[in-house]
Design a protein around this motif. Structure first.
Motif, PDB file in Angstrom:
ATOM      1  N   LEU A  32      24.099 -13.001  10.454  1.00 52.05           N
ATOM      2  CA  LEU A  32      24.588 -13.658  11.670  1.00 52.05           C
ATOM      3  C   LEU A  32      25.892 -14.395  11.392  1.00 52.05           C
ATOM      4  O   LEU A  32      26.822 -14.370  12.212  1.00 52.05           O
ATOM      5  CB  LEU A  32      23.527 -14.638  12.193  1.00 52.05           C
ATOM      6  CG  LEU A  32      22.257 -14.021  12.779  1.00 52.05           C
ATOM      7  CD1 LEU A  32      21.247 -15.113  13.136  1.00 52.05           C
ATOM      8  CD2 LEU A  32      22.579 -13.195  14.022  1.00 52.05           C
ATOM      9  N   VAL A  33      25.978 -15.026  10.225  1.00 49.47           N
ATOM     10  CA  VAL A  33      27.207 -15.725   9.834  1.00 49.47           C
ATOM     11  C   VAL A  33      28.347 -14.726   9.667  1.00 49.47           C
ATOM     12  O   VAL A  33      29.484 -14.980  10.073  1.00 49.47           O
ATOM     13  CB  VAL A  33      26.987 -16.534   8.534  1.00 49.47           C
ATOM     14  CG1 VAL A  33      28.299 -17.108   8.023  1.00 49.47           C
ATOM     15  CG2 VAL A  33      25.984 -17.652   8.775  1.00 49.47           C
ATOM     16  N   ASP A  34      28.053 -13.575   9.065  1.00 47.09           N
ATOM     17  CA  ASP A  34      29.033 -12.512   8.887  1.00 47.09           C
ATOM     18  C   ASP A  34      29.609 -12.083  10.239  1.00 47.09           C
ATOM     19  O   ASP A  34      30.825 -11.939  10.410  1.00 47.09           O
ATOM     20  CB  ASP A  34      28.358 -11.326   8.186  1.00 47.09           C
ATOM     21  CG  ASP A  34      29.351 -10.283   7.714  1.00 47.09           C
ATOM     22  OD1 ASP A  34      30.307 -10.639   7.016  1.00 47.09           O
ATOM     23  OD2 ASP A  34      29.170  -9.097   8.055  1.00 47.09           O
ATOM     24  N   THR A  35      28.716 -11.882  11.216  1.00 47.40           N
ATOM     25  CA  THR A  35      29.145 -11.510  12.562  1.00 47.40           C
ATOM     26  C   THR A  35      30.000 -12.609  13.186  1.00 47.40           C
ATOM     27  O   THR A  35      30.987 -12.332  13.879  1.00 47.40           O
ATOM     28  CB  THR A  35      27.909 -11.230  13.450  1.00 47.40           C
ATOM     29  OG1 THR A  35      27.114 -10.210  12.838  1.00 47.40           O
ATOM     30  CG2 THR A  35      28.328 -10.778  14.840  1.00 47.40           C
ATOM     31  N   TYR A  36      29.638 -13.845  12.931  1.00 47.24           N
ATOM     32  CA  TYR A  36      30.384 -14.987  13.471  1.00 47.24           C
ATOM     33  C   TYR A  36      31.831 -14.973  12.971  1.00 47.24           C
ATOM     34  O   TYR A  36      32.776 -15.120  13.750  1.00 47.24           O
ATOM     35  CB  TYR A  36      29.691 -16.286  13.063  1.00 47.24           C
ATOM     36  CG  TYR A  36      30.494 -17.538  13.331  1.00 47.24           C
ATOM     37  CD1 TYR A  36      30.555 -18.081  14.614  1.00 47.24           C
ATOM     38  CD2 TYR A  36      31.195 -18.169  12.305  1.00 47.24           C
ATOM     39  CE1 TYR A  36      31.302 -19.229  14.862  1.00 47.24           C
ATOM     40  CE2 TYR A  36      31.934 -19.318  12.538  1.00 47.24           C
ATOM     41  CZ  TYR A  36      31.988 -19.848  13.818  1.00 47.24           C
ATOM     42  OH  TYR A  36      32.725 -20.973  14.053  1.00 47.24           O
ATOM     43  N   TYR A  37      32.019 -14.769  11.667  1.00 44.36           N
ATOM     44  CA  TYR A  37      33.371 -14.775  11.101  1.00 44.36           C
ATOM     45  C   TYR A  37      34.201 -13.607  11.621  1.00 44.36           C
ATOM     46  O   TYR A  37      35.381 -13.760  11.945  1.00 44.36           O
ATOM     47  CB  TYR A  37      33.313 -14.719   9.569  1.00 44.36           C
ATOM     48  CG  TYR A  37      32.946 -16.032   8.923  1.00 44.36           C
ATOM     49  CD1 TYR A  37      33.604 -17.210   9.265  1.00 44.36           C
ATOM     50  CD2 TYR A  37      31.945 -16.097   7.961  1.00 44.36           C
ATOM     51  CE1 TYR A  37      33.268 -18.415   8.670  1.00 44.36           C
ATOM     52  CE2 TYR A  37      31.608 -17.298   7.355  1.00 44.36           C
ATOM     53  CZ  TYR A  37      32.267 -18.455   7.716  1.00 44.36           C
ATOM     54  OH  TYR A  37      31.942 -19.644   7.137  1.00 44.36           O
ATOM     55  N   ILE A  38      33.591 -12.432  11.705  1.00 44.20           N
ATOM     56  CA  ILE A  38      34.320 -11.273  12.222  1.00 44.20           C
ATOM     57  C   ILE A  38      34.695 -11.498  13.683  1.00 44.20           C
ATOM     58  O   ILE A  38      35.793 -11.148  14.124  1.00 44.20           O
ATOM     59  CB  ILE A  38      33.475  -9.986  12.067  1.00 44.20           C
ATOM     60  CG1 ILE A  38      33.325  -9.650  10.576  1.00 44.20           C
ATOM     61  CG2 ILE A  38      34.116  -8.812  12.809  1.00 44.20           C
ATOM     62  CD1 ILE A  38      32.373  -8.513  10.298  1.00 44.20           C
ATOM     63  N   GLY A  39      33.784 -12.135  14.424  1.00 45.89           N
ATOM     64  CA  GLY A  39      34.073 -12.447  15.823  1.00 45.89           C
ATOM     65  C   GLY A  39      35.281 -13.345  15.993  1.00 45.89           C
ATOM     66  O   GLY A  39      35.986 -13.275  17.010  1.00 45.89           O
ATOM     67  N   HIS A  42      37.755  -9.695  19.694  1.00 44.26           N
ATOM     68  CA  HIS A  42      36.727  -8.795  20.212  1.00 44.26           C
ATOM     69  C   HIS A  42      36.915  -7.360  19.728  1.00 44.26           C
ATOM     70  O   HIS A  42      35.950  -6.606  19.595  1.00 44.26           O
ATOM     71  CB  HIS A  42      36.708  -8.834  21.744  1.00 44.26           C
ATOM     72  CG  HIS A  42      37.901  -8.197  22.381  1.00 44.26           C
ATOM     73  ND1 HIS A  42      39.102  -8.858  22.554  1.00 44.26           N
ATOM     74  CD2 HIS A  42      38.090  -6.941  22.883  1.00 44.26           C
ATOM     75  CE1 HIS A  42      39.969  -8.053  23.129  1.00 44.26           C
ATOM     76  NE2 HIS A  42      39.390  -6.891  23.340  1.00 44.26           N
ATOM     77  N   ARG A  43      38.168  -6.953  19.421  1.00 41.23           N
ATOM     78  CA  ARG A  43      38.403  -5.589  18.955  1.00 41.23           C
ATOM     79  C   ARG A  43      37.793  -5.385  17.562  1.00 41.23           C
ATOM     80  O   ARG A  43      37.210  -4.332  17.273  1.00 41.23           O
ATOM     81  CB  ARG A  43      39.894  -5.264  18.937  1.00 41.23           C
ATOM     82  CG  ARG A  43      40.537  -5.264  20.329  1.00 41.23           C
ATOM     83  CD  ARG A  43      41.974  -4.789  20.308  1.00 41.23           C
ATOM     84  NE  ARG A  43      42.038  -3.338  20.166  1.00 41.23           N
ATOM     85  CZ  ARG A  43      42.512  -2.715  19.096  1.00 41.23           C
ATOM     86  NH1 ARG A  43      42.938  -3.407  18.070  1.00 41.23           N
ATOM     87  NH2 ARG A  43      42.559  -1.394  19.053  1.00 41.23           N
ATOM     88  N   GLU A  44      37.955  -6.379  16.712  1.00 39.80           N
ATOM     89  CA  GLU A  44      37.359  -6.292  15.381  1.00 39.80           C
ATOM     90  C   GLU A  44      35.835  -6.262  15.456  1.00 39.80           C
ATOM     91  O   GLU A  44      35.173  -5.515  14.730  1.00 39.80           O
ATOM     92  CB  GLU A  44      37.817  -7.477  14.520  1.00 39.80           C
ATOM     93  CG  GLU A  44      39.236  -7.392  14.003  1.00 39.80           C
ATOM     94  CD  GLU A  44      40.274  -7.791  15.043  1.00 39.80           C
ATOM     95  OE1 GLU A  44      41.469  -7.729  14.738  1.00 39.80           O
ATOM     96  OE2 GLU A  44      39.874  -8.183  16.170  1.00 39.80           O
ATOM     97  N   LEU A  45      35.295  -7.073  16.369  1.00 31.81           N
ATOM     98  CA  LEU A  45      33.846  -7.102  16.550  1.00 31.81           C
ATOM     99  C   LEU A  45      33.346  -5.748  17.064  1.00 31.81           C
ATOM    100  O   LEU A  45      32.307  -5.236  16.628  1.00 31.81           O
ATOM    101  CB  LEU A  45      33.469  -8.219  17.524  1.00 31.81           C
ATOM    102  CG  LEU A  45      32.050  -8.790  17.449  1.00 31.81           C
ATOM    103  CD1 LEU A  45      31.746  -9.304  16.051  1.00 31.81           C
ATOM    104  CD2 LEU A  45      31.884  -9.907  18.471  1.00 31.81           C
TER     105      LEU A  45
END
Length: 448
Positions: free
Chosen positions: A33-40, A44-47
């Motif tokens: 979840l933390v990984d997703t948070y940083y990428i976010g 939005h394109r990176e996510l």
């Protein structure tokens, strides 16, 4: 080299096996979840780019999971029956097999990035971002699959603490290196999305070294992979016979979730959002059940090898009781506090209503799912992965998905939830039936 689980207090052993696994799985979920948070934070394109890559780790993980199931089965049974020379052979040959498959998957992945993700529906302008992430991720496949298989061997020895610690360290490594490499801090350059993949590779490299070190130094089960080719092929054939059904079994649930999400999506975006929140909360409560099922694999395997069938019966019955008690407690909790828990994730009233409805319908039915998981884990541990695959296929493709289509048309999205409720309970009955058939094959008393 000695079987640790063929004597002693069964309850204490199951708790000592399950506890670390619960901690390890929880750590991975939190750090992901933390990984997703940083990428976010990149945008939005990176996510979206990372979202398109999601099926690939599932497939690669399923390959390693299948070989890991086979390794757990053969190693634990050999250990329980006192055939210590076979322990090292199966451990080494499982790892050599996953090394070769990991390299093959990495090469295929590197050569097919653009056509594969265009086929999956990714927009052409998103391909450069996807390629930036996946070129590094594909190269790191051996770093991912080798420790997964190695940790399966370690669990087969009765040690779940080390694999859980490795899982936690891998998650922590991602947590530390993600911001450093994604955004660039101190001496580290800002690498963006590529940095997230590099962070994963670095953390997995440390888990690889740790797993191989423990297998070699503590258990001494890594031997020369260079044996007569005919013997190696024969061992790989035995491993594949167990691994392939387990691989398919691990793909069934993601495929089913994809189809269910499509069915739910026909009722609107808000319903999809609520369904997503509900399933994520459900997965948090299911962590304990994963730990309980994982504890059965080495226990059943070692005792099956030692022909201590009465211990297997007692352990599975205890695991079923613990699982049912946990879900009963969770169910009472959610009956009163589901709305408040959902509100932590999203405060849209309609999302809260949809997610709360899902949780209140589904939670008690997870008792059936737990019984099924315990049956699947037990059959996998003694090399009967085809039976495990049969159980899961019956629950999902014969019961769950057809019911979801029919009840969804009759009763909207709540009908889809009730289909899951029915499928879980029937899955528990099916799993229990196959366990009953297995128990019937055991002698009334353990051989002396």
């Amino acid at each position: 080299m000695k079987a640790q689980l063929t004597q002693g207090d069964i309850t204490k052993q199951l708790v000592s096996l399950a506890g670390p696994m619960i901690f390890g799985v929880f750590s991975i979920i939190i750090f992901n979840l933390v990984d997703t948070y940083y990428i976010g934070k990149l945008g939005h394109r990176e996510l979206a780019a990372v979202a398109f890559t999601f099926p690939i780790p599932l497939i690669v993980g399923a390959v390693a999971f299948g070989i890991g199931i086979a390794a757990t089965s053969f190693v634990s049974m050999a250990l329980g029956s006192g055939r210590s020379h076979e322990v090292a052979r199966y451990a080494t040959d499982s790892i050599s097999m996953v090394v070769i498959l990991g390299i093959i998957l990495a090469i295929i992945g590197e050569l097919t990035i653009e056509p594969l993700f265009l086929f999956m529906g990714a927009p052409k302008d998103l391909i450069p971002l996807i390629a930036e992430y996946m070129r590094v991720w594909y190269l790191s496949i051996p770093l991912i699959v080798i420790p997964m298989t190695g940790n399966s061997v370690i669990r087969a020895m009765g040690n779940t603490k080390f694999p859980a610690m490795v899982m936690a360290v891998a998650g922590l490594g991602n947590f530390i290196f993600d911001p450093l490499l994604i955004f660039g801090m101190g001496p580290f350059p800002a690498m963006g999305l590529k940095g997230a993949a590099v962070a994963t590779a670095i953390s997995r490299f440390f888990t690889l070294i740790a797993a191989l070190y423990v297998l070699r130094k503590k258990y001494d089960v890594l031997t020369s992979p260079f044996i007569p080719f005919k013997q190696l092929l024969d061992n790989w054939r035995k491993i594949t016979q167990v691994a392939f059904p387990a691989f398919l079994n691990n793909l069934v649930n993601p495929i089913a979730m994809f189809i269910l999400t499509k069915l739910v999506a026909s009722h609107g975006e808000i319903v999809v959002a609520g369904f997503g929140v509900g399933t994520r909360i459900e997965s948090l409560f299911a962590i304990v059940l994963i730990g309980v099922a994982a504890s059965l694999s080495p226990f059943v395997g070692q005792n099956y090898g030692a022909k201590k069938y009465s211990r297997i019966r007692k352990a599975i019955n205890l695991a079923n009781k613990y699982s049912a008690l946990w879900i009963f407690i969770c169910g009472i909790f959610l009956m009163f506090l589901a709305d408040g828990l959902v509100r932590v994730f999203n405060d849209n009233p309609k999302v809260i209503e949809v997610a709360s409805t899902y949780l209140k319908i589904m939670i008690f039915s997870i008792i059936g799912l737990a019984l099924m998981q315990n049956s699947v884990a037990s059959h996998n541990s003694i090399g009967k992965s085809k039976t495990s695959l049969t159980i899961n296929l019956l629950r999902i493709f014969v019961i769950h998905l057809p019911l979801a289509i029919v009840l969804g048309n009759l009763f909207s999205y709540e009908g889809i939830y009730w289909a899951g409720f029915i499928a879980n309970f029937l899955g528990g009955i099916i799993g229990s039936f196959f366990l009953y058939k297995l128990f019937q094959k055991f002698p009334a008393e353990d051989p002396v």
